[in-house]
Design an enzyme around this catalytic site. Sequence first.
Site, PDB file in Angstrom:
ATOM      1  CG  HIS A 199      10.540  -4.497  -3.678  1.00 25.89           C
ATOM      2  ND1 HIS A 199       9.648  -4.190  -4.900  1.00 25.89           N
ATOM      3  CD2 HIS A 199      10.359  -3.513  -2.972  1.00 25.89           C
ATOM      4  CE1 HIS A 199       8.813  -2.921  -4.671  1.00 25.89           C
ATOM      5  NE2 HIS A 199       9.477  -2.482  -3.283  1.00 25.89           N
ATOM      6  CD  GLU A 202      13.012  -1.998   1.306  1.00 24.56           C
ATOM      7  OE1 GLU A 202      12.331  -3.231   0.877  1.00 24.56           O
ATOM      8  OE2 GLU A 202      12.307  -0.877   1.487  1.00 24.56           O
ATOM      9  CG  ASP A 280       9.063   2.207  -1.339  1.00 26.13           C
ATOM     10  OD1 ASP A 280       8.576   1.411  -2.319  1.00 26.13           O
ATOM     11  OD2 ASP A 280       9.696   1.822  -0.166  1.00 26.13           O
TER      12      ASP A 280
HETATM   13  N1  ADE Z   1       5.531  -2.904   0.064  1.00 21.82           N
HETATM   14  C1  ADE Z   1       5.301  -1.835   0.020  1.00 21.82           C
HETATM   15  N2  ADE Z   1       6.369  -0.965   0.359  1.00 21.82           N
HETATM   16  C2  ADE Z   1       7.376  -1.869   0.465  1.00 21.82           C
HETATM   17  C3  ADE Z   1       8.725  -1.739   0.480  1.00 21.82           C
HETATM   18  N3  ADE Z   1       9.343  -0.575   0.881  1.00 21.82           N
HETATM   19  N4  ADE Z   1       9.603  -3.012   0.519  1.00 21.82           N
HETATM   20  C4  ADE Z   1       9.010  -3.945   0.269  1.00 21.82           C
HETATM   21  N5  ADE Z   1       7.908  -4.228   0.118  1.00 21.82           N
HETATM   22  C5  ADE Z   1       6.856  -3.413   0.211  1.00 21.82           C
HETATM   23 ZN    ZN Z   2       8.643  -0.614  -2.997  1.00 17.20          ZN
END
Ligand code: ADE
Ligand code: ZN
Length: 335
Positions: A199, A202, A280
């Site tokens: 990740h 974001e 997601d």
């Molecule tokens: N865990 C679950 N959804 C998430 C997201 N959008 N960003 C980071 N961690 C997560």
């Molecule tokens: Zn995620």
Amino acid sequence: MPNTSPTLPRLIALPKAEVHVHLEGTFEPALLEQWAIEARQPMPRPREQLLQFSGLADFLDFLDWACGLAHTPQRLAALARAFCERLQRDGTGYADLIVNPTHWSAWHGRLRQLLDALDAGFREAEQDGLPKVGLCVSLLRTQTAAQAVELVDLLAAWRHPRVVALSVDGNEATAGRTGPRFAEAFRRAGRAGLRRTVHAGESSGADGVRDAVELLGADRIDHGVRAMEDPAVVALLVERGIALGVCPSSNLALGVYPSLDAHPLERLRQAGVRLSLNTDDPSLLGASLPGEYALCADHFGWDDTTVRALAQTSIDASFADADTRAALSARLAAW
Ligand code: ADE
Ligand code: ZN
């Protein structure tokens, strides 16, 4: 120009994979309420506001509460099966599913049991003809380097057949820059034959995406959309052919972008970045995979060729075995 976007039934029929979806985001609210009543636990807020999240931090706290209610192997197996049934309904032929052990308080110190309970649900579902799932076991951004290495060493020792990848998720805005902290764990994961998904981009900006590539050896990036803030990082993604698992509705629900007009997904696609569409956290954020394709096809005016290319990327970028990818690709070619 006439709207030639494919319709929802055709997008359900579109053979595709999902590569960025969290088990923690698949709870149905009614089930959570039932489990909370049985456990005599108060809901974190009134039912009408249960799924109104103020942002990523609030959302992650909610996951801790929800996952804490799943304390038996039967509940985990039922969640796994329900996930496969969702895939079947949505016309999704395979999924890489993220599970982050830190959220599941009843299973702390019992990771092997958690994986085995989920595996039992997936195995039974597969025997019943439902789609196949690979697990991406995830670190949380706020964990320490030692905790990360400990987790990877366990995964490397077990070589659990259900586990395909190491992942890291959570909130980079509160954790700060943690690429260097996790570099050793990701290096060990690669050495152990695990794939790597990260990740970034974001709750972090383009620098987080660069760290994911350069420090963590990411095969794939979850979100990654804020790479758009630095043309050099966009160029890096194009040059290395690293795919982003983009989740438009999640980004809107958690306030990363105020609207689809402001979302960089179409500009990234046109710059040559490989993209797939994903949900997601489908139940908690109100998204479905065909719904994400429909939303984007309508908004950006995509035709069948563009939609097909995105579905192909979802299959190619997945961590499914070669036979599963080939079978899904053949079905997509016939769509
Ligand atoms: N865990 C679950 N959804 C998430 C997201 N959008 N960003 C980071 N961690 C997560
Ligand atoms: Zn995620």
